[in-house]
Design a protein around this motif. Structure first.
Motif, short mmCIF file in Angstrom:
data_model
loop_
_atom_site.label_atom_id
_atom_site.label_comp_id
_atom_site.label_asym_id
_atom_site.label_seq_id
_atom_site.Cartn_x
_atom_site.Cartn_y
_atom_site.Cartn_z
N VAL A 10 4.31 15.30 -7.48
CA VAL A 10 3.49 14.82 -6.37
C VAL A 10 2.64 15.95 -5.83
O VAL A 10 1.43 15.79 -5.63
N LEU A 11 3.25 17.10 -5.58
CA LEU A 11 2.51 18.24 -5.03
C LEU A 11 1.40 18.71 -5.97
O LEU A 11 0.29 19.01 -5.52
N LEU A 34 -2.03 8.99 -9.11
CA LEU A 34 -0.89 9.61 -9.81
C LEU A 34 0.13 10.17 -8.83
O LEU A 34 1.35 10.04 -9.04
N ALA A 35 -0.35 10.75 -7.73
CA ALA A 35 0.56 11.28 -6.71
C ALA A 35 1.37 10.15 -6.08
O ALA A 35 2.59 10.28 -5.88
N ALA A 36 0.71 9.04 -5.78
CA ALA A 36 1.43 7.89 -5.19
C ALA A 36 2.45 7.33 -6.18
O ALA A 36 3.56 6.95 -5.79
N TRP A 37 2.08 7.29 -7.45
CA TRP A 37 3.02 6.81 -8.46
C TRP A 37 4.26 7.71 -8.52
O TRP A 37 5.39 7.23 -8.49
N PRO A 44 9.89 8.86 -1.02
CA PRO A 44 9.42 7.69 -0.27
C PRO A 44 8.55 8.03 0.95
O PRO A 44 7.59 7.31 1.24
N GLN A 45 8.86 9.12 1.63
CA GLN A 45 8.06 9.49 2.81
C GLN A 45 6.63 9.84 2.40
O GLN A 45 5.67 9.45 3.08
N MET A 46 6.47 10.58 1.33
CA MET A 46 5.13 10.94 0.86
C MET A 46 4.40 9.70 0.34
O MET A 46 3.20 9.55 0.55
N ASP A 47 5.12 8.81 -0.32
CA ASP A 47 4.53 7.56 -0.80
C ASP A 47 3.97 6.78 0.38
O ASP A 47 2.82 6.32 0.34
#
Length: 131
Positions: A10-11, A34-37, A44-47
Motif C-alpha cells: 500500500v505504501l 492498486l493501493a486500495a486493492w 482496512p483503515q487505509m482502505d
C-alpha cells in the motif's frame, strides 16, 4: 507477516501515486487503485481512507463497484502515454525496448478506452430499475 506485506505494498503504491500527481507521464489513479486493492487485503483503515478521499475516493469506489474509468482520466492517460511514446523514440534505448514500451502503452490505452465510464454505468442502472 501477511499484514506487513500488504501494508508495505500500500505504501509503495501511495508513494508512486504521489509521484504521479506531480510528474508528467506517471499515473496517479492507477497506483491509487492498486493501493486500495492492497489495502483491502490487509489495512482496512487505509482502505476506508482511500475510498473516502475527497479527490480520489469517488473514482476508486466507481472502479471497485463497476470497473469504470472517467473520460477525463482516459484522455489524460492517453495523452501522457503518447507524449512518453514520442519521447521514447528519441532516447538511445535499444530498438526492441522502444517497440516493447510503445506497444505496451498502446495496449494499455486500448484497454483503458474499452472500460465503461461512470455515467454510462449510471444510465444502465437507471434503465434497469425502470424496467
Amino acid at each position: 507477516m501477511k499484514t506487513l506485506f500488504w501494508r508495505t505494498l500500500v505504501l509503495i503504491f501511495v508513494v508512486l501515486a504521489g509521484i504521479g500527481a506531480v510528474l508528467p507521464g506517471m499515473p496517479t489513479t492507477v497506483f491509487l487503485i492498486l493501493a486500495a486493492w492492497a489495502a483491502s487485503k490487509g489495512w482496512p483503515q487505509m482502505d476506508a481512507w482511500l475510498l473516502n478521499h475527497p479527490k480520489y475516493g469517488a473514482t476508486l469506489r466507481q472502479w471497485r463497484e463497476h470497473g469504470t474509468v472517467p473520460r477525463q482520466a482516459k484522455w489524460w492517460a492517453s495523452v501522457m502515454m503518447l507524449m512518453s511514446a514520442i519521447v521514447m523514440l528519441f532516447t538511445p534505448a535499444p530498438f526492441w525496448v522502444k517497440v516493447f514500451t510503445n506497444v505496451t502503452m498502446l495496449t494499455v490505452a486500448m484497454w483503458l478506452w474499452l472500460r465503461p465510464e461512470p455515467m454510462t454505468v449510471l444510465c444502465k442502472e437507471m434503465n434497469s430499475h425502470a424496467d
